[in-house]
Scaffold this active site. Structure first.
Site, mmCIF file in Angstrom:
data_model
loop_
_atom_site.group_PDB
_atom_site.id
_atom_site.type_symbol
_atom_site.label_atom_id
_atom_site.label_comp_id
_atom_site.label_asym_id
_atom_site.label_seq_id
_atom_site.Cartn_x
_atom_site.Cartn_y
_atom_site.Cartn_z
ATOM 1 C CG LEU A 35 81.018 27.409 12.089
ATOM 2 C CD1 LEU A 35 80.510 28.664 11.407
ATOM 3 C CD2 LEU A 35 82.338 27.681 12.770
ATOM 4 N N GLY A 36 78.173 24.654 14.479
ATOM 5 C CA GLY A 36 77.161 24.429 15.496
ATOM 6 C C GLY A 36 75.942 23.749 14.915
ATOM 7 N N GLY A 49 71.927 24.007 15.397
ATOM 8 C CA GLY A 49 70.895 24.798 16.063
ATOM 9 C C GLY A 49 69.539 24.198 15.809
ATOM 10 N N GLY A 50 68.530 24.903 16.291
ATOM 11 C CA GLY A 50 67.176 24.434 16.126
ATOM 12 C C GLY A 50 66.796 24.248 14.663
ATOM 13 C CG PHE A 51 65.691 27.078 12.652
ATOM 14 C CD1 PHE A 51 64.376 26.706 12.462
ATOM 15 C CD2 PHE A 51 65.983 28.051 13.572
ATOM 16 C CE1 PHE A 51 63.368 27.313 13.168
ATOM 17 C CE2 PHE A 51 64.980 28.665 14.285
ATOM 18 C CZ PHE A 51 63.670 28.300 14.087
ATOM 19 N N GLY A 52 69.019 23.806 11.993
ATOM 20 C CA GLY A 52 69.913 23.058 11.126
ATOM 21 C C GLY A 52 71.363 23.204 11.543
ATOM 22 C CG ASP A 92 64.337 31.439 18.709
ATOM 23 O OD1 ASP A 92 64.141 31.466 19.932
ATOM 24 O OD2 ASP A 92 64.762 30.435 18.118
ATOM 25 C CB VAL A 98 75.951 26.752 11.377
ATOM 26 C CG1 VAL A 98 76.499 27.992 10.688
ATOM 27 C CG2 VAL A 98 74.533 26.992 11.849
ATOM 28 C CE LYS A 154 71.272 28.151 11.398
ATOM 29 N NZ LYS A 154 70.744 29.001 12.432
#
Ligand code: NAG
Ligand code: NAG
Ligand code: NAG
Ligand code: NAG
Length: 652
Positions: free
Chosen positions: A340-341, A343-346, A459, A348, A363
């Site tokens: 799905l995407g 992001g900064g943290f991992g 955030d 998804v 995630k």
């Protein structure tokens, strides 16, 4: 001679003298430099010390030690070096932090920090006479801590980030006129550093590459380097980025002990134009790398058993602890199609739980430190008990070695930023946007004031707002940045958050507070109304700071001009105006001058009238702000004290 020339032309060859007391690189193809951190050689032979990644360092050293004196009692020999560098900011003109030419007893500078530490020292060894480090800094940020003169200076550093002498980057032209040089213009600049071992004098000269070496130095200092340098030293470069990043390049370099460094042959340098330096071919390489890594990860997962970590203390917690195996099957093995995407943290992934058919978003957050993980899991688990219609529901988690998987409610319409920038296929109407804004505001009030504990989101931004099937806003990712905050020294590194949304007080103290959340919320308001990022590029060398832009419109008495043009005529101007003004209020550099989230909701619901902005913000009260990594001379000058200005001078 002719043969040698041909050879050099064809191979941009690196000539290294047999004895290691001199070398020259007219481009860095096939050089054997020692590199660490983010430093790398680009495929066309440019030494890149850092790329646009925030808060990183890069070191590059000539691989062999250089003898500066044969015995400790001897004095340091003369030496001379010249090099050409270029600094290309990520968001011109905002840049950080610079390049240092460095002589160090060690290859690399272990345990050094990014940001204002320039990759040279950390906060405990800075200023230590045992460092035996000599440097010439080309510093593009003004740091009060180290008494910097401005945000565009060169200085001589001895064991300390506080320069012994420093001056605005400049040179004397043929007529003796001083001309300033913009270190981060992206244009190549040549530097000459000469130490006279007899006169004990250091001269630093710099000028754009097309200028021949100016006759007089722009910076010089008399100092015997003998007590400072060890008998043999490593020579190289150090560079760092901060919350503001830049790509720092070295294009060519020549060095010699006991004599004049050989002249660089600029025509042999592997660069053509600025654009060439930046990123030709890189995206492709990067994409294929991502692809290969992904393949590798998938392969690895397939091979690996479904191992996970479960400790006794975890049993006591409420929310669901998922089995890795279930998540694996739910996401069909974390396949790319379900991504799905990122992001900064991992990453998804979309999934469907095998038994319940519940649609979920999974995630995967990787994390090294076991310690941080333990605290974090307990926090996540308590966060899992949060319930609010505008928060993304966390169903549960799964823990594996150095990895945490978080299972959320699946949001079919993805994240809000996809509907705001980059020519979105679907555009949101004003009433949808206004509803989203109110929804996010009420979620933040819940986090700040209505739950059993105060939760700071840290955030808030459009890309962390997800949309359900009816385009209702759901704030996600709360508390995740905590994971990266644990144990970090707040004023040095690991500030988590996103540039443009980070409050000046957050940057300065490293502490996220309700006030800093309000600041981010302000940036979020403006981006939703204006359809722009808080700071973004407009054109090659210009950036638009959204809060400034809105503020300018306000000053002209035409605040509605700031709104997204795609709203057309179908909007309620009182509401648009209200949200823009509220966005400015929340962006106030003074934390206490920002409204609370409760007040924000009251303003949005019109339970409270918005205060007169001109009274609140345009008086000089509370608007000057002490932190400055900023570029005063490069930003658009403001005539009066303004929110925008104070945000700017605080915000970096
Ligand atoms: C910077 O370089 C690192 C490693 O070399 C890479 O992982 C990262 O994606 C690069 N970032 C940018 C913004 O180019
Ligand atoms: C060290 O001694 C060698 C051999 O005597 C000499 O060639 C060299 O120049 C000396 N180096 C320095 C830095 O004085
Ligand atoms: C540099 O010299 C100092 C003092 O002579 C000494 O204590 C230190 O160990 C030397 N450093 C290295 C890396 O040789
Ligand atoms: C700072 O750097 C020095 C030298 O590498 C190291 O010994 C020290 O542990 C570092 N201190 C911190 C706090 O990282």
């Amino acid at each position: 001679m002719f043969l040698k020339l041909v050879f050099m032309l064809f191979f941009h060859v690196t000539l290294v003298a047999s004895e290691d007391n001199s070398f020259i690189y007219n481009g860095f193809q096939s050089s054997h430099l020692y590199l660490d951190g983010f430093a790398e050689l680009t495929s066309d032979g440019i030494l890149r010390l850092t790329n646009d990644t925030e808060q990183v360092i890069g070191h590059a050293f000539y691989p062999n030690p250089i003898v500066f004196k044969n015995t400790s009692s001897e004095s340091v020999s003369s030496f001379s070096t010249t090099f050409v560098f270029a600094i290309i900011p990520q968001y011109p003109p905002f840049t950080g932090h610079g390049i240092v030419f460095v002589l160090s007893p060690t290859k690399g500078l272990p345990n050094s920090l990014p940001n204002q530490y320039l990759g040279l020292f950390n906060d405990s060894n800075n200023g230590n006479s045992g460092n035996h480090v000599f440097g010439v800094e080309l510093d593009t940020s003004k740091d009060f801590e180290f008494g910097d003169v401005d945000n565009n200076h060169d200085g001589i550093n001895i064991n300390d980030l506080k320069s012994v002498v420093s001056t605005t980057a400049a040179y004397y032209d043929d007529h003796g006129q001083i001309r300033t040089v913009d270190l981060s213009s992206g244009n190549p600049i040549q530097v000459w550093i000469d130490y006279d071992g007899v006169k004990k004098k250091i001269d630093v000269t710099l000028a754009p590459v097309y200028v021949v070496k100016p006759t007089g130095p722009s910076l010089s200092m008399t100092k015997d380097l003998s007590p400072i340098l060890n008998n043999s030293m490593y020579v190289g470069f150090s560079s760092s980025t901060g919350l503001l990043a830049a790509s720092h390049y070295i294009l060519g370099w020549s060095f010699k002990v006991n004599g004049q460094a050989q002249n660089l042959v600029i025509s042999q340098f592997p660069y053509k134009k600025k654009s060439k330096i930046s990123t030709v071919g890189l995206p492709l390489i990067f994409l294929s790398l991502v692809f290969m890594i992904t393949l590798g990860v998938i392969y690895y997962i397939k091979r690996k058993k479904f191992s996970e970590i479960l400790e006794d203390w975890e049993q006591e917690y409420g929310p669901h602890r998922f089995k890795f195996k279930d998540l694996y099957f739910a996401t069909k093995g974390f396949r790319e199609k379900g991504l799905l995407g990122v992001g900064g943290f991992g990453r998804v992934y979309k999934g469907v739980m095998p038994s319940s058919k519940l649609e979920v978003a999974v995630k995967r957050v990787s994390h090294e430190s076991r310690q941080g993980m333990r605290e974090f899991v307990s926090e996540i688990v308590s966060i899992g008990r949060l319930r609010h219609r505008n928060l993304v529901q966390l169903y549960g988690y799964c823990r594996r070695k150095s990895e945490l998987l978080l299972v959320y409610d699946y949001m079919p319409n993805g994240s809000l930023d996809n509907y705001l920038y980059n020519q979105p296929k679907v555009r949101l109407s004003w009433s949808q946007r206004f509803r989203i804004i109110k929804g996010v505001a009420s979620a933040v009030v819940y986090l700040h004031e209505e739950w059993e504990k105060v939760v700071i989101h840290r955030d808030i931004k459009a890309s962390n707002v997800l949309l359900d099937s009816e385009f209702n806003a759901r704030l996600g990712d709360f508390g995740l940045s905590r994971l990266y905050d644990h144990g970090a020294d707040p004023h040095t590194t690991h500030l988590v958050g996103t540039f443009g949304y980070l409050a000046p007080d957050h940057i300065r103290t490293g502490k996220a507070t309700k006030f800093s959340d309000v600041f981010s919320f302000g940036a979020f308001l403006l981006e939703v109304v204006c359809g722009r990022r808080p700071i973004g590029r407009v054109g090659e060398n210009e950036s638009l700071v959204l809060v400034d832009h809105v503020f300018e419109c306000l000053k002209r008495g035409e605040i509605l001009e700031a709104k997204d043009v795609y709203l057309g005529t179908n909007y309620v101007s009182e509401e648009v105006e209200l949200v823009l003004k509220l966005g400015l209020m929340c962006s106030h550099s003074e934390p206490l001058a920002r409204p609370s989230m409760r007040q924000v909701v009251q303003y949005l619901e019109r339970d409270l009238p918005l205060p007169d902005l001109s009274l609140l913000s345009l008086s000089s009260y509370g608007l000057t702000f002490g932190h400055q990594e900023l570029v005063e001379d490069k930003t658009v000058p403001y005539t009066s004290v303004s929110i925008a200005e104070s945000v700017l001078s605080g915000g970096r």
